[in-house]
Scaffold this motif. Structure first.
Motif, PDB file in Angstrom:
ATOM      1  N   UNK A 224      -4.461  60.769  23.832  1.00 33.74           N
ATOM      2  CA  UNK A 224      -3.913  59.453  24.166  1.00 33.74           C
ATOM      3  C   UNK A 224      -3.233  59.488  25.528  1.00 33.74           C
ATOM      4  N   UNK A 225      -2.502  60.580  25.768  1.00 34.93           N
ATOM      5  CA  UNK A 225      -1.855  60.728  27.073  1.00 34.93           C
ATOM      6  C   UNK A 225      -2.907  60.771  28.176  1.00 34.93           C
ATOM      7  N   UNK A 226      -4.005  61.463  27.905  1.00 34.43           N
ATOM      8  CA  UNK A 226      -5.073  61.560  28.905  1.00 34.43           C
ATOM      9  C   UNK A 226      -5.695  60.188  29.155  1.00 34.43           C
ATOM     10  N   UNK A 227      -5.832  59.389  28.087  1.00 32.06           N
ATOM     11  CA  UNK A 227      -6.386  58.044  28.246  1.00 32.06           C
ATOM     12  C   UNK A 227      -5.469  57.214  29.140  1.00 32.06           C
ATOM     13  N   UNK A 228      -4.154  57.360  28.939  1.00 33.09           N
ATOM     14  CA  UNK A 228      -3.206  56.622  29.777  1.00 33.09           C
ATOM     15  C   UNK A 228      -3.199  57.152  31.200  1.00 33.09           C
ATOM     16  N   UNK A 229      -3.592  58.416  31.366  1.00 36.61           N
ATOM     17  CA  UNK A 229      -3.683  58.997  32.704  1.00 36.61           C
ATOM     18  C   UNK A 229      -5.023  58.678  33.360  1.00 36.61           C
ATOM     19  N   UNK A 230      -5.773  57.785  32.742  1.00 33.48           N
ATOM     20  CA  UNK A 230      -7.024  57.295  33.330  1.00 33.48           C
ATOM     21  C   UNK A 230      -8.063  58.409  33.532  1.00 33.48           C
ATOM     22  N   UNK A 231      -8.103  59.373  32.600  1.00 33.42           N
ATOM     23  CA  UNK A 231      -9.047  60.477  32.737  1.00 33.42           C
ATOM     24  C   UNK A 231     -10.406  60.073  32.177  1.00 33.42           C
TER      25      UNK A 231
END
Lengths: 351, 292
Positions: free
Chosen positions: B190-197
């Motif tokens: 989820x953090x990665x999704x928010x980091x636009x990865x």
């Protein structure tokens, strides 16, 4: 900076509805705290803003724009997770940088940003360490730095302090207030801890079972709780509540507004009782008093000279009394029933 | 008092003695004896006529073409099995990691070959790969592709053995990788999704490093196991045709009655090769493996 708006939002997990037709506006630049008992849907709302668990129906607007179809990484929001969700395989620098790299920020700019933010949160000596070598408080800072570096228009925080020890939590609370003041962006903060809500919020959104109970600044929630739930959720210990007659109407008063003494004095509400428990907390002492008509009331006062089993008299001034109708909503002083309830209480009062 | 001190001193050794006895008897002694045998021209009929030849067996091994052929076959087999199994298990595991309705069924099904004896599996595949009556060639013909000689041509025999080994191994390693994938906290994604990865980036920068300890373990275990392959070769090809599938262990097996000393020396060489490979793996890769 951005405001957030929920319009007729519903969310269900496996056919179980958690939130139904909810409307809420979160003001731009404010520190808004969503608070409520676990399972009340506060985290669900936060995850909807982030887009990692989109709503089942209705729409979420950020800065007036419907973001339902926009990916989490493109909404201009940053989130701090309860367990920090730091990438364990990357160094602190890589953690902070990851979002910037994905957004194709040039290398020199990235280096400058990471070092500025690193200095702000006090991590510059740890930039090349692995997260596993950091303490809980330092990991918390990595998570904060990772959110800050993206310069988001909305900060989302999901119980970020709950894994810290009590002392560090108080310190971080102050740092977060200062951070909000400095950045001036919209903060949405989820917690089940009403002390965190009271101490940090510009606006508290109190929720229970997927329904918003009250949406107001902390002092209003404290002084004018909209209903029984709000009255009992905010305040330590919670408001004392006792029945008022037979129609499920109730009255209440806060433990800190009780006057305790050994001789009866004249107050609008008075009661006699016996001290059951005594918690000496230093600056104040909390007593549990069992009254002669069988209610247990909490009393909080600076005076620690009463002891267990002692007979005491309680008194509450008229302006410190709260009344709740049979529907559990608070009856305001301007309400016609307020007078009637006051009279009813006088009839109940001891002596 | 003094007695007690002595006891304090020897107690640890007494406690590990049973385990050490087992290791000495069943590990150290056989390895030592293998090395000892490799230095002899051993006579199976009459032990007393065995002759100490020093390193003669080893010079002989390094000078013989058939050893290099076996070494080459084993290397190709190992590379093929390790690379194919790891890639396929990783793919299947990533697919199985999504929560689908059939995934538990697929997972159980894919694991089944591991439960079946490799000899039975080899026999079934032997039959499937039969050039004239086999199912594989029938299917090839059905879709209009030219049939293959499978195990009966020196060109395709080794790849056929590799296919069977991969088919048998995939389920087990998929299971290990699925377990590794499921231990990754969803909030990291989820953090990665928010980091636009991007999806590729998430896989490359987060998933792979997170499961690297398991992948490294699989790499080493499979390399060692593949270097020692024997049963599939024995059942399916007997090393043929024209030594195209003779692997090192099968080569060793070939000398079991005629030249025990030479056989033992090849065993020692195999051990050395595996040891060396494992050492190289650790030197090259251990920095890239992330342990929590």
């Amino acid at each position: 900076m951005a405001s957030i708006e929920f319009v007729k939002v519903s969310k269900s997990f496996d056919r179980q509805t958690v939130i139904e037709d909810l409307d809420l506006t979160i003001e731009d630049g404010k520190f808004t705290v969503l608070v409520g008992p676990s399972g009340c849907g506060k985290t669900t709302l936060l995850r909807m803003i982030a887009g990692i668990d989109p709503q089942t129906s209705g729409s979420v607007l950020i800065d007036g724009k419907d973001v339902t179809r926009i990916a989490p990484g493109k909404r201009g929001v940053a989130m701090v997770f309860q367990n920090y969700a730091i990438y364990p395989t990357m160094s602190v620098r890589e953690n902070i940088e990851f979002g910037l790299v994905n957004n194709k920020v040039p290398k020199a700019e990235r280096k400058r940003l990471v070092e500025t933010i690193g200095a702000t949160v006090g991590l510059n000596d740890y930039l090349d360490r692995k997260p596993s070598t950091l303490s809980g408080g330092q990991r918390q800072r990595v998570a904060l730095a990772r959110a800050m570096v993206k310069d988001p228009s909305v900060f989302l925080m999901d119980e970020p302090l709950s894994n810290l020890d009590a002392k560090l939590r108080v310190q971080m609370r102050i740092e977060l207030i200062e951070l909000h003041k400095k950045l001036g962006t919209t903060f949405v903060y989820v917690t089940h801890d009403q002390i965190e809500a009271m101490s940090m919020a510009d606006t508290i959104v109190l929720m229970n079972k997927g329904v918003i109970q009250q949406e107001a600044p902390p002092e209003v929630v404290y002084r004018k709780p909209s209903n029984l739930f709000a009255a009992q959720f905010i305040g330590v210990p919670p408001m004392n509540i006792a029945p008022l007659g037979d129609d499920r109407a109730t009255f209440g008063f806060r433990p800190e507004s009780v006057v305790i003494g050994t001789e009866p004095e004249s107050f609008h509400y008075t009661a006699k009782g016996e001290v059951i428990t005594r918690e000496m907390l230093g600056s104040e002492t909390i007593y549990q008093v069992k009254t002669t008509d069988g209610h247990a009331f909490m009393v909080k006062c600076p005076d620690d000279r009463y002891h267990v089993d002692q007979q005491v008299c309680l008194g509450v001034p008229a302006d410190q009394l709260f009344f709740f109708g049979p529907d559990e909503n608070r009856v305001d002083e301007k309400d016609n029933r307020h007078r009637e309830f006051m009279e009813r209480l006088r009839g109940l009062a001891y002596g | 008092m003094d007695k007690r001190r002595i006891w304090e001193g020897i107690r640890p050794y007494v406690l590990i003695a049973p385990a050490m006895a087992g290791i000495l008897l069943f590990v150290m002694y056989p390895v030592g004896y293998l090395i000892y045998l490799s230095l002899f021209k051993y006579n199976l009929m009459n032990k007393d006529k065995s002759k100490f030849v020093g390193l003669d067996n080893f010079t002989q091994i390094l000078g013989r073409g058939d050893f290099y052929k076996a070494l080459w076959n084993t290397s190709v087999y190992t590379a093929g099995v390790v690379i194919l199994t790891m890639l396929l298990s990783l793919l299947i595991a990533v697919w199985l990691n999504k929560k689908g309705r059939f995934n538990s069924v697929v997972q159980a099904g894919i694991f089944t070959p591991h439960v079946v004896s490799i000899v039975s599996i080899s026999l079934v595949w032997l039959w499937l790969m039969e050039p004239n009556q086999g199912l594989l060639n029938y299917l090839l013909k059905l879709v209009g592709l030219p049939p293959s000689a499978w195990l009966q041509s020196s060109k395709t025999a080794l790849i056929s053995v590799i296919i069977v080994s991969v088919w048998q191994a995939i389920g087990y390693y998929t299971l290990i990788i699925v377990a590794a994938l499921q231990s990754i906290s969803p909030s990291i994604y989820e953090a990665a999704a928010l980091d636009n990865a991007s999806k590729f980036k998430v896989f490359y920068k987060i998933t792979l490093p997170m499961i690297s300890p398991q992948l490294f373990f699989i790499l080493i275990i499979m390399t060692i196991g593949s270097f020692k392959v024997f049963d599939t070769v024995q059942v399916m090809t007997g090393g043929g045709p024209n030594n195209a599938t003779t692997t090192l262990v099968y080569y060793i097996y070939g000398f079991r009655t005629t030249n025990i000393g030479y056989s033992a020396a090849t065993g020692v060489v195999l051990m050395a090769i595996i040891g060396l490979l494992t050492f190289i793996y650790f030197r090259l890769l251990s920095k890239k493996v992330h342990y929590q």
